[in-house]
Design an enzyme around this catalytic site. Structure first.
Site, PDB file in Angstrom:
ATOM      1  N   HIS A  75      -2.564  -2.105  49.646  1.00  0.00           N
ATOM      2  CA  HIS A  75      -1.332  -2.420  50.370  1.00  0.00           C
ATOM      3  C   HIS A  75      -1.457  -2.128  51.863  1.00  0.00           C
ATOM      4  O   HIS A  75      -0.463  -1.980  52.557  1.00  0.00           O
ATOM      5  CB  HIS A  75      -0.143  -1.657  49.772  1.00  0.00           C
ATOM      6  CG  HIS A  75       0.247  -2.171  48.414  1.00  0.00           C
ATOM      7  ND1 HIS A  75       1.222  -1.598  47.642  1.00  0.00           N
ATOM      8  CD2 HIS A  75      -0.219  -3.227  47.693  1.00  0.00           C
ATOM      9  CE1 HIS A  75       1.351  -2.265  46.500  1.00  0.00           C
ATOM     10  NE2 HIS A  75       0.482  -3.251  46.509  1.00  0.00           N
ATOM     11  N   CYS A  93      -2.194 -10.608  70.508  1.00  0.00           N
ATOM     12  CA  CYS A  93      -3.610 -10.938  70.760  1.00  0.00           C
ATOM     13  C   CYS A  93      -4.528 -10.456  69.639  1.00  0.00           C
ATOM     14  O   CYS A  93      -5.737 -10.644  69.698  1.00  0.00           O
ATOM     15  CB  CYS A  93      -4.063 -10.373  72.109  1.00  0.00           C
ATOM     16  SG  CYS A  93      -4.314  -8.578  72.112  1.00  0.00           S
ATOM     17  N   SER A 112       3.694   3.744  38.483  1.00  0.00           N
ATOM     18  CA  SER A 112       4.481   3.223  37.373  1.00  0.00           C
ATOM     19  C   SER A 112       4.102   1.784  37.053  1.00  0.00           C
ATOM     20  O   SER A 112       4.666   1.179  36.147  1.00  0.00           O
ATOM     21  CB  SER A 112       5.968   3.293  37.700  1.00  0.00           C
ATOM     22  OG  SER A 112       6.327   4.613  38.012  1.00  0.00           O
TER      23      SER A 112
HETATM   24 ZN   LIG Z   1      -2.328  -7.577  72.544  1.00  0.00          ZN
END
Ligand SMILES: [Zn+2]
Length: 261
Positions: free
Chosen positions: A130, A141, A205
């Site tokens: 995750h 950028c 869980s």
């Molecule tokens: Zn940047």
């Protein structure tokens, strides 16, 4: 909290069974979730009543869409959690897994957590499905930054972190609602699961797909399964060993028996 309470007596036979499976395994994989970090003081996002999700509507603050449209609102919501994570220490469960890895008993730790507590405990092979709070990426950028100096300033002063090159907003490299899992991490996790002969689920869980499906994949390929979690999971009926107890008291016991008999 350090989670040093003794396991219930009924757990001892199951702890011994789990340790035996860990001793015999050639390629053991661990899957961890929020429950392994709650003893370190990090709230479980999803648990009813106490989790952050129950107080704030996650889709309104912690989704990719809302981050793009109202990043300041996201950062305001995220600030207390970021502080808890930044200052959290690994607990006995993280340390037990690091010890098992160091001893060659655990190959890979797949985690749903973004807190990097496994790395703080000394674990080396950690797959963060995750994402992670350890790095930030510029939304303009795409420059990547080590988050530590930025997080400290953000937590203390509340100012959203910005890119030193282009002044764009820096987004933590954690997966928000509406975002894909990081591809490389997911591929690595699946490969580890395909090759494992034992999976230990600790403090999850198993409610969040697709990670929640990994134990079933391991079982279907003939791996053994141990589940240590406070609440029931959907794979408990197929697990070799189920221990419904606190991971911070159970994992050190399993590690002790697996490593020292
Ligand atoms: Zn940047």
């Amino acid at each position: 909290m350090t989670g040093t309470a003794s396991p219930a007596l009924a757990s001892y036979a199951a702890i011994e069974d789990a340790a035996e499976l860990v001793r015999k395994a050639k390629r053991a994989v661990v899957l961890t979730g929020a429950g392994i970090s709650t003893p370190s003081g990090i709230p479980d996002f999803r648990s009813d009543g106490t989790g952050l999700w129950s107080r704030d509507e996650p889709l309104q603050v912690a989704s990719l869409m809302s981050f793009r449209t109202a990043p300041e609102r996201f950062f305001q919501w995220f600030r207390p959690l970021a502080g808890q994570i930044f200052y959290a220490k690994a607990n006995a469960a993280h340390l037990a897994l690091a010890e098992l890895e160091e001893a060659g008993r655990v190959e890979t730790i797949i985690t749903q957590n973004i807190d990097a507590l496994h790395q703080k405990a000394g674990s080396k092979c950690v797959v963060e499905t995750h994402g992670t709070l350890r790095t930030l990426t510029c939304t303009n950028c795409y420059q990547k930054y080590d988050s530590e100096p930025y997080l400290k300033t953000f937590i203390e002063e509340g100012l959203a972190p910005t890119c030193s090159a282009c002044n764009g907003i820096l987004k933590p490299d954690v997966i928000l609602f509406g975002e894909q899992l990081p591809h490389a991490a997911w591929v690595t996790a699946q490969r580890a699961v395909r090759q494992c002969d034992l999976m230990l689920v600790a403090g999850s869980s198993l409610e969040v797909l697709p990670v929640a499906g990994l134990p079933m994949q391991a079982l279907d390929r003939g791996a053994h399964l141990i589940v240590v979690n406070n609440t029931p999971t959907y794979v408990n009926v197929r697990a070799d060993v189920v221990i419904m107890d606190d991971v911070a008291s159970i994992l050190p016991e399993i590690a002790k028996r697996a490593l020292h008999g």
